[in-house]
Write a protein that holds these residues in place. Sequence first.
Motif, PDB file in Angstrom:
ATOM      1  N   ILE A 280      36.968  50.760  41.207  1.00  0.00           N
ATOM      2  CA  ILE A 280      36.076  50.103  42.159  1.00  0.00           C
ATOM      3  C   ILE A 280      35.979  48.609  41.876  1.00  0.00           C
ATOM      4  O   ILE A 280      35.930  47.800  42.813  1.00  0.00           O
ATOM      5  CB  ILE A 280      34.689  50.768  42.117  1.00  0.00           C
ATOM      6  CG1 ILE A 280      34.773  52.229  42.600  1.00  0.00           C
ATOM      7  CG2 ILE A 280      33.673  49.989  42.953  1.00  0.00           C
ATOM      8  CD1 ILE A 280      33.491  53.015  42.440  1.00  0.00           C
ATOM      9  N   TYR A 281      36.014  48.229  40.596  1.00  0.00           N
ATOM     10  CA  TYR A 281      35.681  46.851  40.238  1.00  0.00           C
ATOM     11  C   TYR A 281      36.847  45.984  39.753  1.00  0.00           C
ATOM     12  O   TYR A 281      36.906  44.801  40.069  1.00  0.00           O
ATOM     13  CB  TYR A 281      34.621  46.862  39.123  1.00  0.00           C
ATOM     14  CG  TYR A 281      33.239  47.202  39.612  1.00  0.00           C
ATOM     15  CD1 TYR A 281      32.419  46.238  40.194  1.00  0.00           C
ATOM     16  CD2 TYR A 281      32.739  48.489  39.492  1.00  0.00           C
ATOM     17  CE1 TYR A 281      31.139  46.552  40.639  1.00  0.00           C
ATOM     18  CE2 TYR A 281      31.469  48.815  39.937  1.00  0.00           C
ATOM     19  CZ  TYR A 281      30.676  47.843  40.510  1.00  0.00           C
ATOM     20  OH  TYR A 281      29.427  48.141  40.956  1.00  0.00           O
ATOM     21  N   LEU A 282      37.756  46.529  38.970  1.00  0.00           N
ATOM     22  CA  LEU A 282      38.650  45.673  38.192  1.00  0.00           C
ATOM     23  C   LEU A 282      39.983  45.406  38.860  1.00  0.00           C
ATOM     24  O   LEU A 282      40.620  46.310  39.407  1.00  0.00           O
ATOM     25  CB  LEU A 282      38.896  46.287  36.818  1.00  0.00           C
ATOM     26  CG  LEU A 282      37.667  46.465  35.915  1.00  0.00           C
ATOM     27  CD1 LEU A 282      38.076  46.991  34.548  1.00  0.00           C
ATOM     28  CD2 LEU A 282      36.900  45.148  35.785  1.00  0.00           C
ATOM     29  N   LEU A 283      40.411  44.141  38.767  1.00  0.00           N
ATOM     30  CA  LEU A 283      41.723  43.720  39.216  1.00  0.00           C
ATOM     31  C   LEU A 283      42.604  43.396  38.018  1.00  0.00           C
ATOM     32  O   LEU A 283      43.833  43.369  38.128  1.00  0.00           O
ATOM     33  CB  LEU A 283      41.591  42.493  40.123  1.00  0.00           C
ATOM     34  CG  LEU A 283      42.742  42.142  41.042  1.00  0.00           C
ATOM     35  CD1 LEU A 283      43.109  43.297  41.975  1.00  0.00           C
ATOM     36  CD2 LEU A 283      42.383  40.906  41.865  1.00  0.00           C
TER      37      LEU A 283
ATOM     38  N   LYS B 244      37.642  42.361  41.521  1.00  0.00           N
ATOM     39  CA  LYS B 244      38.219  42.346  42.867  1.00  0.00           C
ATOM     40  C   LYS B 244      37.385  41.455  43.793  1.00  0.00           C
ATOM     41  O   LYS B 244      36.148  41.432  43.693  1.00  0.00           O
ATOM     42  CB  LYS B 244      38.272  43.762  43.438  1.00  0.00           C
ATOM     43  CG  LYS B 244      39.270  44.678  42.742  1.00  0.00           C
ATOM     44  CD  LYS B 244      39.283  46.056  43.385  1.00  0.00           C
ATOM     45  CE  LYS B 244      40.350  46.938  42.745  1.00  0.00           C
ATOM     46  NZ  LYS B 244      40.401  48.281  43.350  1.00  0.00           N
ATOM     47  N   PRO B 245      38.051  40.763  44.726  1.00  0.00           N
ATOM     48  CA  PRO B 245      37.294  39.914  45.651  1.00  0.00           C
ATOM     49  C   PRO B 245      36.419  40.693  46.617  1.00  0.00           C
ATOM     50  O   PRO B 245      35.387  40.194  47.058  1.00  0.00           O
ATOM     51  CB  PRO B 245      38.391  39.132  46.395  1.00  0.00           C
ATOM     52  CG  PRO B 245      39.630  39.946  46.239  1.00  0.00           C
ATOM     53  CD  PRO B 245      39.510  40.635  44.914  1.00  0.00           C
TER      54      PRO B 245
ATOM     55  N   PHE C 109      44.041  50.582  39.076  1.00  0.00           N
ATOM     56  CA  PHE C 109      42.832  49.865  39.452  1.00  0.00           C
ATOM     57  C   PHE C 109      43.097  48.954  40.644  1.00  0.00           C
ATOM     58  O   PHE C 109      42.339  48.927  41.615  1.00  0.00           O
ATOM     59  CB  PHE C 109      42.327  49.029  38.272  1.00  0.00           C
ATOM     60  CG  PHE C 109      41.741  49.824  37.139  1.00  0.00           C
ATOM     61  CD1 PHE C 109      41.693  51.213  37.179  1.00  0.00           C
ATOM     62  CD2 PHE C 109      41.244  49.184  36.017  1.00  0.00           C
ATOM     63  CE1 PHE C 109      41.160  51.942  36.125  1.00  0.00           C
ATOM     64  CE2 PHE C 109      40.703  49.895  34.957  1.00  0.00           C
ATOM     65  CZ  PHE C 109      40.661  51.274  35.013  1.00  0.00           C
ATOM     66  N   GLY C 110      44.200  48.193  40.573  1.00  0.00           N
ATOM     67  CA  GLY C 110      44.453  47.166  41.568  1.00  0.00           C
ATOM     68  C   GLY C 110      44.753  47.708  42.951  1.00  0.00           C
ATOM     69  O   GLY C 110      44.449  47.065  43.961  1.00  0.00           O
ATOM     70  N   GLN C 111      45.354  48.901  43.035  1.00  0.00           N
ATOM     71  CA  GLN C 111      45.751  49.431  44.341  1.00  0.00           C
ATOM     72  C   GLN C 111      44.617  50.111  45.081  1.00  0.00           C
ATOM     73  O   GLN C 111      44.680  50.308  46.294  1.00  0.00           O
ATOM     74  CB  GLN C 111      46.886  50.443  44.165  1.00  0.00           C
ATOM     75  CG  GLN C 111      46.445  51.751  43.525  1.00  0.00           C
ATOM     76  CD  GLN C 111      47.560  52.763  43.353  1.00  0.00           C
ATOM     77  OE1 GLN C 111      48.727  52.425  43.468  1.00  0.00           O
ATOM     78  NE2 GLN C 111      47.195  53.985  43.045  1.00  0.00           N
TER      79      GLN C 111
END
Length: 795
Positions: A36-39, A54-55, A126-128
């Motif tokens: 949910i949070y991390l990029l 994440k933006p 996380f990123g996807q």
Amino acid sequence: MPKTPHQDRRTTLTNGELRALDAHWRAANYLTAGQIYLLANPLLTEPLTGAHIKPRLLGHWGTSPGLNLVYTHLNRVIKARGLDALCVWGPGHGGPAVLANSWLEGSYSETYPDVTRDVEGMARLFGQFSFPGGVPSHIAPQTPGSIHEGGELGYSLAHAYGAALDHPDLLVACVIGDGEAETGPLAASWHANKFLDPVYDGAVLPILHLNGYKIANPAVLARLPEPELDELLKGYGHAPIHVTGDDPVQIHRALAEAFDRSLDRIALLQRTARQERGNERPHWPVIVLRTPKGWTGPAWVDGEPVAGTWRSHQVPLAGVREKPEHRRQLEAWLRSYRPEELFDAEGRPTADVLACIPEGARRLGATPYANGGLRTRELPLPPLDDFAVPADKPGVTLHEPTRVLGGFLAQIMRDTATRRDFRLVGPDETASNRLDAVFAASGKAWQAQTIQVDEHLDRHGRVMEVLSEHLCQGWLEGYLLTGRHGLFSCYEAFVHIVDSMVSQHIKWLKTSRELPWRAPVPSLNYLLTSHVWRQDHNGFSHQDPGFVDHVLNKSPEVVRVYLPPDANTLLSVTDHALRSRDYVNVIVAGKQPCFDWLSLDQARAHCARGAGIWDWAGTENGDGDPDVVLACAGDVPTQEVLAASDLLRRHLPELAVRVVNVVDMTRLLPREDHPHGMPDFEYDGLFTTDQPVIFAYHGYPWLIHRLAYRRTGHRNMHVRGYREMGTTTTPFDMVVRNDLDRYRLVMDVIDRVPGLGVRAAVVRQRMADARTRHHAWIREHGTDLPEVAEWTWAG
């Protein structure tokens, strides 16, 4: 005979088992929040900064800790008992939890090799998530181990029962969110246990997850006192086992015991049925799991309570990029799971995290049952010649098309009696829809009480009837997505009840077709009968042909719509639909006596074309374009067009009339808009570019205009169809009221063929007079005009 499940009673956990379960659960919670949070910075090897976030923060945390808990404990019992299992995850946006668990067990990396089970893969995981070009926030076809679209609520339990049918060795767990439990389809689904055969079907274990809230309001079942909820579930025929609390150690021990008790009871019920042939209806267990919403997340944010409230439903900390205090809270939250104990320096899960995970195809994310095309066998379809009706001359003999089809379906039932991979479902209408020949091959599934006057009820039956279109649809979807075949028969007007469900299934199929690892599954086949034109006795409430419009708005690579005009074309179309994969096929056919227009060979050729000229029905001689094209789609419109052609032949013999019948509605679309669409040159050859076309259509006339609006000759097209002019009346009066009758069609020809208006004025007047005579006749006699009721094709 299916095997008897292994029974292994366990009621306590060792310290090592408890430690492993808690480690797996914490790891899943960490990975869920991370998605949910991390990029970046997935292992928190440096202090968290705004650049790591994440933006746009999207996703749903509130339900996820409970889902992670269930996944963890399912892993334990699957591994300990050697179970084949599937889980349907009902809570709508539990996507990050299921993705986290499939990554932990390794099935995600096997499906998507670039998302490796290490720190680089964790960063990709996380990123996807809920990111452009990535994966949805809900459980979707992209999720390994899933058969259930999480975008809409209400259908999880019906899907679970559909998956369990005819899979005797399968356990289907189903997590039901307390918001979903308030929907009508889910409420009806509790009755599916009266249709589950403990001998030949698998078991469904519902897990009612009550965390107290929906998006912004309390959940009804979560606010019921436990004794009242207990009585409700017992009234549904379940044996409830309650697990409540917020202490992880206590919950782990209690949930482990609940799973063991449930599976022991399932094993006992199945053994009794399979070995002792007991006739008592089983009371299957249900687990009621009460945990706080957003459990283990932030307790307070900006002075407001969050964990245990509706505020934790989506993103508990929304301002982490901009607000240092929120970012500090997020870091403390993530570090509370002690990731350094759960993952090594390379980001790989530790031995404790992996200790409870089953191996190979027994992992929930790797089960072949959730990729049903891998298990699908070709359906043994009998030769159509054995069921075709003779049609030596068109329009002389009559048959009930669905009754003819019933014999074909009955033979399929016989031929699948041992392998058990075909079901017929419908809302209490199999006999009404003239398909009752199937009862000679299989009775109706029924585990509840029977009395002497009942007919065709059978504990091992494969005809499924319940007066809930939602439940029929859900059963069949679960059945098809786990690799079997079926047909849904329904009154045309009331299939609209599942409009939203079929939309979701079409979306599922469209996405699945884009995933190379998902094998094609048998198509969802509808037979819509008791249709608009022969609901004259039930009246306006039973008259609605609009399901076709709804379906044809959807993804063209998935949807197909067929309107066979007689019994032999219905056989041919159904044979084709049952052989197909990854489609939604809608077949509209009548159950009342209908003229036989085509022999079986002619029907096969016509269905292969999808639309074609019936040269025997027209009067053109092949010398140039016809003066007019009479087109039709649907059984009653076809009869009216043939009757109109007959009238024109007698009254205006010099007129060159072409008759075109359309059986595949998508043929009207341009080729670039649908795989079945006709290229312009073929369409123009059929309908001409500049001659009038009078089109008699089964449903709402504007659909034909929408399908053909880009064609060259569209400006010359005049469509007749259903215009909401319904009532209780005679069959022919239905078409007269909607201006689809033979006399009106002749008048349309006279009005639209250049120069014919004056020359054929007397003929037009006779047609108008016939309509007037009709109105007077039915009010005096209550039946249709003899010239209509006794008409046959004389061409």
